[in-house]
Motif scaffolding. Structure first.
Motif, short mmCIF file in Angstrom:
data_model
loop_
_atom_site.label_atom_id
_atom_site.label_comp_id
_atom_site.label_asym_id
_atom_site.label_seq_id
_atom_site.Cartn_x
_atom_site.Cartn_y
_atom_site.Cartn_z
N LEU A 27 0.81 -1.21 0.00
CA LEU A 27 0.00 0.00 0.00
C LEU A 27 0.86 1.27 0.00
CD1 LEU A 27 -2.71 -1.11 2.57
CD2 LEU A 27 -3.05 -0.77 0.12
N GLY A 28 1.91 1.26 0.82
CA GLY A 28 2.71 2.47 0.99
C GLY A 28 3.71 2.72 -0.11
N LEU A 29 4.10 1.66 -0.83
CA LEU A 29 5.07 1.80 -1.92
C LEU A 29 4.51 1.23 -3.21
CD1 LEU A 29 8.40 0.93 -0.04
CD2 LEU A 29 7.71 3.17 -0.90
N ALA A 30 3.22 1.41 -3.40
CA ALA A 30 2.56 0.89 -4.60
C ALA A 30 3.24 1.42 -5.87
CB ALA A 30 1.09 1.29 -4.60
N GLY A 31 3.56 0.50 -6.78
CA GLY A 31 4.15 0.89 -8.04
C GLY A 31 5.66 1.04 -8.02
N ALA A 32 6.25 0.95 -6.85
CA ALA A 32 7.71 1.11 -6.76
C ALA A 32 8.42 -0.13 -7.33
CB ALA A 32 8.13 1.31 -5.31
N LYS A 33 9.48 0.09 -8.06
CA LYS A 33 10.29 -1.01 -8.58
C LYS A 33 10.94 -1.72 -7.40
CE LYS A 33 13.65 -1.98 -12.26
NZ LYS A 33 14.57 -2.87 -11.53
N SER A 34 10.83 -3.04 -7.37
CA SER A 34 11.34 -3.75 -6.19
C SER A 34 11.95 -5.10 -6.56
CB SER A 34 10.21 -3.95 -5.17
OG SER A 34 9.12 -4.63 -5.76
N ASP A 35 12.62 -5.15 -7.70
CA ASP A 35 13.29 -6.40 -8.09
C ASP A 35 14.48 -6.68 -7.18
OD1 ASP A 35 11.55 -6.81 -10.17
OD2 ASP A 35 12.81 -5.81 -11.65
N ASP A 36 15.16 -5.62 -6.78
CA ASP A 36 16.41 -5.75 -6.02
C ASP A 36 16.31 -4.92 -4.75
OD1 ASP A 36 19.14 -5.56 -5.09
OD2 ASP A 36 19.78 -6.13 -7.11
N ALA A 37 16.53 -5.55 -3.59
CA ALA A 37 16.39 -4.83 -2.33
C ALA A 37 17.51 -5.17 -1.36
CB ALA A 37 15.04 -5.14 -1.68
N LEU A 38 17.77 -4.24 -0.47
CA LEU A 38 18.76 -4.42 0.59
C LEU A 38 18.03 -4.44 1.92
CD1 LEU A 38 21.60 -4.34 1.96
CD2 LEU A 38 21.47 -1.83 1.73
N LEU A 39 18.28 -5.46 2.72
CA LEU A 39 17.72 -5.57 4.06
C LEU A 39 18.84 -5.39 5.07
CD1 LEU A 39 15.49 -6.31 6.13
CD2 LEU A 39 16.15 -8.71 5.79
N ILE A 40 18.66 -4.46 5.99
CA ILE A 40 19.65 -4.22 7.04
C ILE A 40 19.09 -4.74 8.35
CG2 ILE A 40 21.04 -2.49 8.23
CD1 ILE A 40 20.62 -0.69 5.74
N GLY A 41 19.68 -5.79 8.87
CA GLY A 41 19.22 -6.40 10.11
C GLY A 41 18.65 -7.78 9.86
N ALA A 42 19.28 -8.81 10.44
CA ALA A 42 18.84 -10.19 10.22
C ALA A 42 18.33 -10.83 11.50
CB ALA A 42 20.00 -11.02 9.64
N GLY A 43 17.89 -10.00 12.44
CA GLY A 43 17.32 -10.52 13.68
C GLY A 43 15.89 -10.98 13.49
N GLY A 44 15.13 -11.09 14.59
CA GLY A 44 13.76 -11.60 14.52
C GLY A 44 12.88 -10.82 13.57
N ALA A 45 12.92 -9.49 13.65
CA ALA A 45 12.11 -8.67 12.75
C ALA A 45 12.63 -8.79 11.32
CB ALA A 45 12.13 -7.21 13.20
N GLY A 46 13.92 -8.83 11.16
CA GLY A 46 14.52 -8.93 9.84
C GLY A 46 14.12 -10.20 9.11
N VAL A 47 13.99 -11.29 9.86
CA VAL A 47 13.57 -12.56 9.25
C VAL A 47 12.18 -12.42 8.65
CG1 VAL A 47 13.06 -14.98 9.68
CG2 VAL A 47 15.02 -13.93 10.80
N ALA A 48 11.26 -11.81 9.40
CA ALA A 48 9.90 -11.62 8.89
C ALA A 48 9.90 -10.69 7.68
CB ALA A 48 9.02 -11.04 10.00
N VAL A 49 10.67 -9.61 7.74
CA VAL A 49 10.72 -8.65 6.63
C VAL A 49 11.33 -9.30 5.39
CG1 VAL A 49 11.76 -6.50 5.83
CG2 VAL A 49 10.75 -6.62 8.11
N ALA A 50 12.36 -10.10 5.56
CA ALA A 50 13.00 -10.75 4.42
C ALA A 50 12.01 -11.62 3.66
CB ALA A 50 14.18 -11.60 4.89
N HIS A 51 11.23 -12.39 4.39
CA HIS A 51 10.24 -13.26 3.75
C HIS A 51 9.10 -12.44 3.15
CE1 HIS A 51 12.46 -16.30 6.02
NE2 HIS A 51 11.89 -17.19 5.24
N ALA A 52 8.75 -11.34 3.80
CA ALA A 52 7.72 -10.46 3.26
C ALA A 52 8.18 -9.85 1.94
CB ALA A 52 7.38 -9.36 4.26
N LEU A 53 9.43 -9.42 1.87
CA LEU A 53 9.96 -8.85 0.63
C LEU A 53 9.92 -9.88 -0.50
CD1 LEU A 53 13.02 -6.87 2.04
CD2 LEU A 53 10.99 -5.87 0.96
#
Length: 296
Positions: A127-153
């Protein structure tokens, strides 16, 4: 409720939040206001494990107590999202994928674990980044929240994911985990932010570290590495505008604050607890109300 060492008497629907140092959480009010708007009573208790009445109790005992007292379920936050798994009877697909639980539902004598952080970030991102190009992304932080965000991406369509963490082994483990769950995604650990942001030039980045919180000021990304054509997301929501987001806006980047993930994870948890759909707009208004100064 907050600071009260007696567990509140169950109401029509009784839920709670288990964690350490949770006094500033906005989740309880979002749930209670939403239930009131839908015409029923819901009581949401702060079950702070730092309180004297709980500090000597193991997580297993707290879960036993609230289940026996008729709670519909509990949210679980730092530092119990992984520890709680061994105390459950089953996991949702998202919780099993992420390997962390932030919502426990008690039903028919069983305990079921869910991860609404993954869905919360996904909804906020779409919803917040609708239409944004997102083929390639950088995730900073691989802790508990980062794990969820990585899978969400990965669920949101990211095909190439770079994972940066102060613990390179943890970043590598998360990258491998993502590729196991999403074979179409190429994920790898990176040790140098400059190499990624300057040379590889990803479409966007997400800060999934605590950096930027009121108690940990600063930015996870040096300002000089930001550029106008990159989107920048942060999962920190206290303060709502972190230094990273402030720097990104000044550079002309599209930004996504942590409020969206906080609201949508609560929306999904509310539905799991009560069986009733929540109104994201209304819950967002409750969330935003914390930042409004009272008028005289």
């Amino acid at each position: 409720m907050q600071g009260d060492c007696k567990t509140p008497a169950p109401g029509k629907v009784q839920v709670g939040l288990i964690g350490c140092g949770i006094g500033k959480s906005r989740t309880p009010k979002m749930h209670m206001d939403e239930a009131r708007a839908l015409g029923f009573d819901l009581d949401y208790a702060f079950l702070d494990m730092d309180d004297d009445c709980r500090s000597s109790k193991p997580l297993s005992q707290i879960l036993d107590e609230v289940e026996q007292e008729g709670y519909a379920g509990v949210n679980v936050t730092y530092p119990y999202k992984i520890d709680v798994i061994s105390l459950l009877d089953g996991l949702s697909e998202n919780a099993n994928m992420v390997g962390a639980v932030n919502t426990v539902v008690f039903r028919d004598g069983k305990r079921f674990g869910h991860n609404t952080d993954l869905w919360g970030f996904s909804e906020s991102f779409k919803l917040g980044l609708a239409g944004a190009k997102s083929d390639d992304a950088l995730l900073i932080g691989a802790g508990g929240a980062g794990v969820a965000v990585a899978h969400a991406l990965a669920k949101c369509g990211v095909k190439h994911l770079s994972v940066h963490d102060v613990d390179l082994d943890r970043a590598s483990g998360l990258a491998d985990h993502v590729m196991e769950s999403f074979p179409h995604v190429s994920a790898h650990a990176v040790s140098d932010l400059e190499d990624v942001l300057v040379d590889k030039r990803p479409d966007g980045l997400v800060n999934a570290t605590p950096m930027g919180m009121a108690k940990l000021p600063g930015s996870a990304v040096p300002e000089q590495y930001l550029r106008p054509d990159i989107w920048v997301a942060d999962i920190v929501y206290f303060p709502l505008e972190t230094q990273l987001l402030k720097d990104a806006r000044a550079k002309g980047c599209r930004t996504l604050p942590g409020s969206g993930m906080a609201v949508y994870q609560a929306v999904r948890a509310f539905e799991l607890f009560t069986g009733r759909p929540a109104d994201p707009t209304r819950m967002t208004q409750t969330f935003d109300g914390f930042d409004k100064k009272p008028t005289l």
